[in-house]
Design an enzyme around this catalytic site. Sequence first.
Site, mmCIF file in Angstrom:
data_model
loop_
_atom_site.group_PDB
_atom_site.id
_atom_site.type_symbol
_atom_site.label_atom_id
_atom_site.label_comp_id
_atom_site.label_asym_id
_atom_site.label_seq_id
_atom_site.Cartn_x
_atom_site.Cartn_y
_atom_site.Cartn_z
ATOM 1 N N LYS A 1 -36.855 27.668 -11.984
ATOM 2 C CA LYS A 1 -36.091 27.354 -10.774
ATOM 3 C C LYS A 1 -36.034 25.842 -10.605
ATOM 4 O O LYS A 1 -37.015 25.140 -10.843
ATOM 5 C CB LYS A 1 -36.755 27.979 -9.534
ATOM 6 C CG LYS A 1 -35.999 27.753 -8.227
ATOM 7 C CD LYS A 1 -36.718 28.424 -7.068
ATOM 8 C CE LYS A 1 -36.014 28.185 -5.731
ATOM 9 N NZ LYS A 1 -34.657 28.748 -5.691
ATOM 10 N N LYS B 1 -45.569 21.250 -22.821
ATOM 11 C CA LYS B 1 -44.631 20.142 -23.024
ATOM 12 C C LYS B 1 -44.287 19.518 -21.686
ATOM 13 O O LYS B 1 -44.564 20.093 -20.621
ATOM 14 C CB LYS B 1 -43.372 20.602 -23.745
ATOM 15 C CG LYS B 1 -42.504 21.562 -22.955
ATOM 16 C CD LYS B 1 -41.237 21.915 -23.741
ATOM 17 C CE LYS B 1 -40.314 22.817 -22.930
ATOM 18 N NZ LYS B 1 -39.067 23.136 -23.670
ATOM 19 N N HIS C 1 -59.678 20.453 -29.628
ATOM 20 C CA HIS C 1 -60.324 20.408 -30.934
ATOM 21 C C HIS C 1 -59.272 20.209 -32.031
ATOM 22 O O HIS C 1 -58.182 20.776 -31.972
ATOM 23 C CB HIS C 1 -61.076 21.710 -31.212
ATOM 24 C CG HIS C 1 -62.257 21.914 -30.312
ATOM 25 N ND1 HIS C 1 -63.443 21.245 -30.480
ATOM 26 C CD2 HIS C 1 -62.437 22.719 -29.236
ATOM 27 C CE1 HIS C 1 -64.297 21.624 -29.561
ATOM 28 N NE2 HIS C 1 -63.704 22.513 -28.776
#
Length: 205
Positions: free
Chosen positions: A171, A153, A106
């Site tokens: 890791k 991201k 939205h």
Amino acid sequence: MRKYFKEKVISLLGSVPLLKRIIETRGTAAPIQLRTFFFQKILGFNKGAYWPTHHSSRITYPERIKIGIGTAPGLSNSCYIQGMGGIELGDYTIVAPGSGIISGNHNLFDYRSHDVSKVKIGDYCWIGMNAVVLPGVTLGDHTIVAAGAVVNKSFEEGYCVLGGTPAKIIKRLDPSLCVNYKNKHEYYGYIPRKKFNLRKFNEIN
């Protein structure tokens, strides 16, 4: 003798298209099962998806979702796969129960509209239980998203484990140890590879 008759029965059942698909995908991470097919194609739960899904999962805009071989987002229960902005998942990528992959959100100033951005997830990835991948994210091959993580991201290099909110690399994976396996019978959802190759994913449904 029993083994011979068992093989003959399997061979006979395999001549029926749906049963053949059930037999050939048995034991894989994205099996075609009669119960799943019934809920999806007969009762209409996620009917538009060309791959097997669980009836408790929700798939939106399936025509904008492209899956790889052996991949079936929403096959685990209670997943939310929102393809508004487009989603691409690579080969042999698994999505655990309760996970979300979202390609549209939205608008901050007007909730009636959406901001969309494509999500791309590579080959041999693993989205853990209750993890969320947000719009615009790209994940490279062999990326593992830990349970409960929120990925906001991109991690295009892949070969890593992501965890936390927001997700970060916890890791690194040694590429030489990562196995690129293949199923004996390769399927794009319900469709055998040989029948899928000439199709554009947005023309399938």
